[in-house]
Design an enzyme around this catalytic site. Sequence first.
Site, PDB file in Angstrom:
ATOM      1  N   LYS A 109      -1.079   9.338   2.646  1.00 31.05           N
ATOM      2  CA  LYS A 109      -0.013   9.037   1.697  1.00 31.05           C
ATOM      3  C   LYS A 109       0.713   7.741   2.054  1.00 31.05           C
ATOM      4  O   LYS A 109       0.861   6.842   1.219  1.00 31.05           O
ATOM      5  CB  LYS A 109       0.970  10.215   1.638  1.00 31.05           C
ATOM      6  CG  LYS A 109       2.195   9.981   0.786  1.00 31.05           C
ATOM      7  CD  LYS A 109       1.820   9.730  -0.661  1.00 31.05           C
ATOM      8  CE  LYS A 109       3.008   9.254  -1.471  1.00 31.05           C
ATOM      9  NZ  LYS A 109       3.728  10.327  -2.100  1.00 31.05           N
ATOM     10  N   GLY A 141       6.366 -11.098  -9.569  1.00 30.29           N
ATOM     11  CA  GLY A 141       7.667 -11.102 -10.244  1.00 30.29           C
ATOM     12  C   GLY A 141       8.767 -10.695  -9.281  1.00 30.29           C
ATOM     13  O   GLY A 141       8.794 -11.177  -8.146  1.00 30.29           O
ATOM     14  N   ASN A 173       0.648   4.006   0.055  1.00 29.79           N
ATOM     15  CA  ASN A 173       1.830   3.299  -0.450  1.00 29.79           C
ATOM     16  C   ASN A 173       2.039   1.963   0.274  1.00 29.79           C
ATOM     17  O   ASN A 173       2.464   0.981  -0.330  1.00 29.79           O
ATOM     18  CB  ASN A 173       3.075   4.185  -0.348  1.00 29.79           C
ATOM     19  CG  ASN A 173       3.168   5.120  -1.554  1.00 29.79           C
ATOM     20  OD1 ASN A 173       2.362   5.026  -2.486  1.00 29.79           O
ATOM     21  ND2 ASN A 173       4.126   6.015  -1.540  1.00 29.79           N
ATOM     22  N   LYS A 209      10.865   0.649 -13.082  1.00 32.60           N
ATOM     23  CA  LYS A 209       9.626   0.333 -13.793  1.00 32.60           C
ATOM     24  C   LYS A 209       9.698   0.984 -15.165  1.00 32.60           C
ATOM     25  O   LYS A 209      10.548   1.856 -15.392  1.00 32.60           O
ATOM     26  CB  LYS A 209       8.409   0.821 -13.011  1.00 32.60           C
ATOM     27  CG  LYS A 209       8.238   2.328 -12.952  1.00 32.60           C
ATOM     28  CD  LYS A 209       6.952   2.640 -12.232  1.00 32.60           C
ATOM     29  CE  LYS A 209       6.366   3.953 -12.628  1.00 32.60           C
ATOM     30  NZ  LYS A 209       5.139   4.263 -11.956  1.00 32.60           N
ATOM     31  N   CYS A 228       9.892   5.542  -3.805  1.00 34.31           N
ATOM     32  CA  CYS A 228       8.783   5.759  -2.863  1.00 34.31           C
ATOM     33  C   CYS A 228       8.415   4.529  -2.041  1.00 34.31           C
ATOM     34  O   CYS A 228       8.591   4.524  -0.825  1.00 34.31           O
ATOM     35  CB  CYS A 228       7.562   6.261  -3.613  1.00 34.31           C
ATOM     36  SG  CYS A 228       7.774   7.935  -4.219  1.00 34.31           S
ATOM     37  N   PHE A 282      -2.064  -4.113  -9.319  1.00 35.21           N
ATOM     38  CA  PHE A 282      -1.015  -4.278  -8.294  1.00 35.21           C
ATOM     39  C   PHE A 282      -0.921  -5.698  -7.751  1.00 35.21           C
ATOM     40  O   PHE A 282      -0.407  -5.934  -6.666  1.00 35.21           O
ATOM     41  CB  PHE A 282      -1.130  -3.226  -7.178  1.00 35.21           C
ATOM     42  CG  PHE A 282      -0.360  -1.987  -7.563  1.00 35.21           C
ATOM     43  CD1 PHE A 282      -0.792  -1.172  -8.593  1.00 35.21           C
ATOM     44  CD2 PHE A 282       0.843  -1.674  -6.945  1.00 35.21           C
ATOM     45  CE1 PHE A 282      -0.057  -0.077  -8.996  1.00 35.21           C
ATOM     46  CE2 PHE A 282       1.588  -0.567  -7.338  1.00 35.21           C
ATOM     47  CZ  PHE A 282       1.125   0.234  -8.368  1.00 35.21           C
ATOM     48  N   LEU A 283      -1.430  -6.650  -8.539  1.00 31.83           N
ATOM     49  CA  LEU A 283      -1.174  -8.062  -8.259  1.00 31.83           C
ATOM     50  C   LEU A 283      -0.223  -8.610  -9.316  1.00 31.83           C
ATOM     51  O   LEU A 283      -0.282  -9.796  -9.653  1.00 31.83           O
ATOM     52  CB  LEU A 283      -2.481  -8.864  -8.230  1.00 31.83           C
ATOM     53  CG  LEU A 283      -3.406  -8.605  -7.033  1.00 31.83           C
ATOM     54  CD1 LEU A 283      -4.639  -9.499  -7.114  1.00 31.83           C
ATOM     55  CD2 LEU A 283      -2.684  -8.842  -5.698  1.00 31.83           C
ATOM     56  N   GLU A 298       1.054  14.100  -2.349  1.00 28.57           N
ATOM     57  CA  GLU A 298       1.023  13.905  -3.803  1.00 28.57           C
ATOM     58  C   GLU A 298       1.022  12.414  -4.089  1.00 28.57           C
ATOM     59  O   GLU A 298       1.717  11.654  -3.434  1.00 28.57           O
ATOM     60  CB  GLU A 298       2.311  14.536  -4.362  1.00 28.57           C
ATOM     61  CG  GLU A 298       2.413  14.544  -5.838  1.00 28.57           C
ATOM     62  CD  GLU A 298       1.227  15.234  -6.471  1.00 28.57           C
ATOM     63  OE1 GLU A 298       0.543  14.574  -7.274  1.00 28.57           O
ATOM     64  OE2 GLU A 298       0.962  16.416  -6.147  1.00 28.57           O
ATOM     65  N   GLU A 324       5.475   7.827 -11.318  1.00 28.26           N
ATOM     66  CA  GLU A 324       6.410   8.107 -12.394  1.00 28.26           C
ATOM     67  C   GLU A 324       5.890   7.431 -13.663  1.00 28.26           C
ATOM     68  O   GLU A 324       5.305   6.351 -13.606  1.00 28.26           O
ATOM     69  CB  GLU A 324       7.804   7.605 -12.024  1.00 28.26           C
ATOM     70  CG  GLU A 324       8.409   8.461 -10.932  1.00 28.26           C
ATOM     71  CD  GLU A 324       9.784   8.003 -10.491  1.00 28.26           C
ATOM     72  OE1 GLU A 324      10.499   7.375 -11.278  1.00 28.26           O
ATOM     73  OE2 GLU A 324      10.127   8.274  -9.329  1.00 28.26           O
TER      74      GLU A 324
HETATM   75  C1  UDX Z   1       4.249   5.009  -6.178  1.00 27.89           C
HETATM   76  C2  UDX Z   1       2.740   5.165  -5.977  1.00 27.89           C
HETATM   77  O1  UDX Z   1       2.047   4.347  -6.924  1.00 27.89           O
HETATM   78  C3  UDX Z   1       2.355   6.625  -6.137  1.00 27.89           C
HETATM   79  O2  UDX Z   1       0.967   6.787  -5.899  1.00 27.89           O
HETATM   80  C4  UDX Z   1       3.153   7.434  -5.125  1.00 27.89           C
HETATM   81  O3  UDX Z   1       2.858   8.802  -5.252  1.00 27.89           O
HETATM   82  C5  UDX Z   1       4.639   7.221  -5.324  1.00 27.89           C
HETATM   83  O4  UDX Z   1       4.930   5.824  -5.246  1.00 27.89           O
HETATM   84  P1  UDX Z   1       5.860   4.899  -8.306  1.00 27.89           P
HETATM   85  O5  UDX Z   1       7.010   4.788  -7.352  1.00 27.89           O
HETATM   86  O6  UDX Z   1       5.980   5.842  -9.473  1.00 27.89           O
HETATM   87  O7  UDX Z   1       4.532   5.360  -7.517  1.00 27.89           O
HETATM   88  O8  UDX Z   1       5.617   3.441  -8.895  1.00 27.89           O
HETATM   89  P2  UDX Z   1       4.443   2.357  -8.926  1.00 27.89           P
HETATM   90  O9  UDX Z   1       3.772   2.411 -10.228  1.00 27.89           O
HETATM   91  O10 UDX Z   1       3.607   2.400  -7.713  1.00 27.89           O
HETATM   92  O11 UDX Z   1       5.331   1.020  -8.902  1.00 27.89           O
HETATM   93  C6  UDX Z   1       6.189   0.748  -7.797  1.00 27.89           C
HETATM   94  C7  UDX Z   1       6.937  -0.536  -7.996  1.00 27.89           C
HETATM   95  O12 UDX Z   1       6.056  -1.643  -7.873  1.00 27.89           O
HETATM   96  C8  UDX Z   1       7.623  -0.697  -9.346  1.00 27.89           C
HETATM   97  O13 UDX Z   1       8.915  -1.251  -9.133  1.00 27.89           O
HETATM   98  C9  UDX Z   1       6.737  -1.679 -10.082  1.00 27.89           C
HETATM   99  O14 UDX Z   1       7.440  -2.426 -11.040  1.00 27.89           O
HETATM  100  C10 UDX Z   1       6.251  -2.550  -8.940  1.00 27.89           C
HETATM  101  N1  UDX Z   1       4.978  -3.237  -9.205  1.00 27.89           N
HETATM  102  C11 UDX Z   1       3.852  -2.501  -9.471  1.00 27.89           C
HETATM  103  C12 UDX Z   1       4.906  -4.620  -9.133  1.00 27.89           C
HETATM  104  O15 UDX Z   1       5.913  -5.294  -8.863  1.00 27.89           O
HETATM  105  N2  UDX Z   1       3.702  -5.229  -9.356  1.00 27.89           N
HETATM  106  C13 UDX Z   1       2.569  -4.529  -9.649  1.00 27.89           C
HETATM  107  O16 UDX Z   1       1.512  -5.161  -9.809  1.00 27.89           O
HETATM  108  C14 UDX Z   1       2.644  -3.125  -9.694  1.00 27.89           C
END
Ligand code: UDX
Length: 432
Positions: A203, A252, A207, A321, A259, A248-249, A148, A152
């Site tokens: 998966k 911070g 990640n 987040k 996860c 995802f860049l 999956e 969130e």
């Molecule tokens: C993640 C994966 O995205 C998802 O596909 C998988 O099924 C479960 O794990 P999630 O844990 O809900 O999902 O959060 P995600 O949106 O991936 O963010 C993860 C963390 O990265 C957060 O703390 C977020 O703040 C941080 N983040 C995200 C950054 O610091 N910078 C970014 O550019 C993006």
Amino acid sequence: MKISVIGVGYLGATHAICMASLGHEVIAVDVDPQKVALLNTGVVPFYEPGLTQLLGTANAQSNLTFTTDYSDASNCDIHFLCIGTPQTENELHADLTALENAFESVIKIAKPGSLIVGKSTVPVGTAQRLATNLAERKPGVLLNWNPEFLREGHAIADTLQPNRIVIGANTENGAEALANFYKLVSPEAPIFITNFPTAELVKVAANAFLATKISFINAMSEVADATGADVTLLADAIGADDRIGRKFLGSGIGFGGGCLPKDIRAFLARADELGLAESLNFLKEFDLINQRARTRAVALALKELGNPKGKKIAVLGAAFKPDSDDVRDSPALEIAETLHALGASVVVHDPRALESAAAKIPELTYSDSIEETLTQADLTMHLTEWGEYRALDPALVKKLVKVPTIFDGRNVLDVAKWQNAGWKLLALGRAL
Ligand code: UDX
């Protein structure tokens, strides 16, 4: 179709409610009677946008039963295993105890011809081991592995309109029934049929890649701090190349949640077992960069405040987040906790995560009012990028604080707007 969903955490509850909303008859089983009772009265025990409303729809109400009794699911054609595989305490590898227990319970009740579908994130090799056990105990019941990818805050859309479906099976036609099931859920989504190890790896590799992107930009942020470069402009400029991409860049204070951190650690532990430690060694570095982002934020706060004792720090955000009340491995909460331990008077605000944060770190002071949180603050720290915080009027909130200095831990605030209102802005990796 009659299906069961085993485990009603973020993944399972969302899957159960979404599948019931599509008209499937769903029996959702969990060993936690409290969660089951709440869900049966229409209450989702965590915050996920739109999920409570979807649970309240007529389809969900008439098609969905939550129970603690596995035998209620004995007639189901498909059993989806949605059990958490958290990091083992003080170790890197994933704890599969709950998943194995659930699998045992499902084997006992699964009827001949039914299908068990693992959706949990597991170390590569697990599905084959479970399939061998299943074949000995209940020949005629098949296993698929179907990771999956839901995020969130976007869980419903990711379940009903997934960007891909991955089905791992160990026989040639073993994925057909599940592929047909998903074609009805989301006809658009590409389906990848693979063997077990590929499905398991998709998966964790996904990640690991996402974690790598975030830690890469946070490594650049360290370099930017030392050289006077600006990491956000750097991210914009490298992200404009569509081979790299801007998503995802976000630099911070780094990634957290249930996860990414535990999945890269479990992947490292599994690689070690396989004699492949060298192949994934880079993930160890990226985990360290991610941890350092938190310590860099604390160091910046201390540099600004001098002796933190008696100073008030207003922390905006506790969840890992936005659009979530999840505080598992939350960078925001860890930074707040560290500053509190160093003697600062920390007040934490979050639109949704106050209850879960207070349950985890009770010694912090929490407030459900942004105004109260900011009043007389010596330093404001913006640590989770909720829309509410971006929408604040800097001129208005400046009147509340003692010192108008804000640390933007997510690099999303409008710098000019805050500076023009008289605020000093602090950030990691930015020439401000
Ligand atoms: C993640 C994966 O995205 C998802 O596909 C998988 O099924 C479960 O794990 P999630 O844990 O809900 O999902 O959060 P995600 O949106 O991936 O963010 C993860 C963390 O990265 C957060 O703390 C977020 O703040 C941080 N983040 C995200 C950054 O610091 N910078 C970014 O550019 C993006």
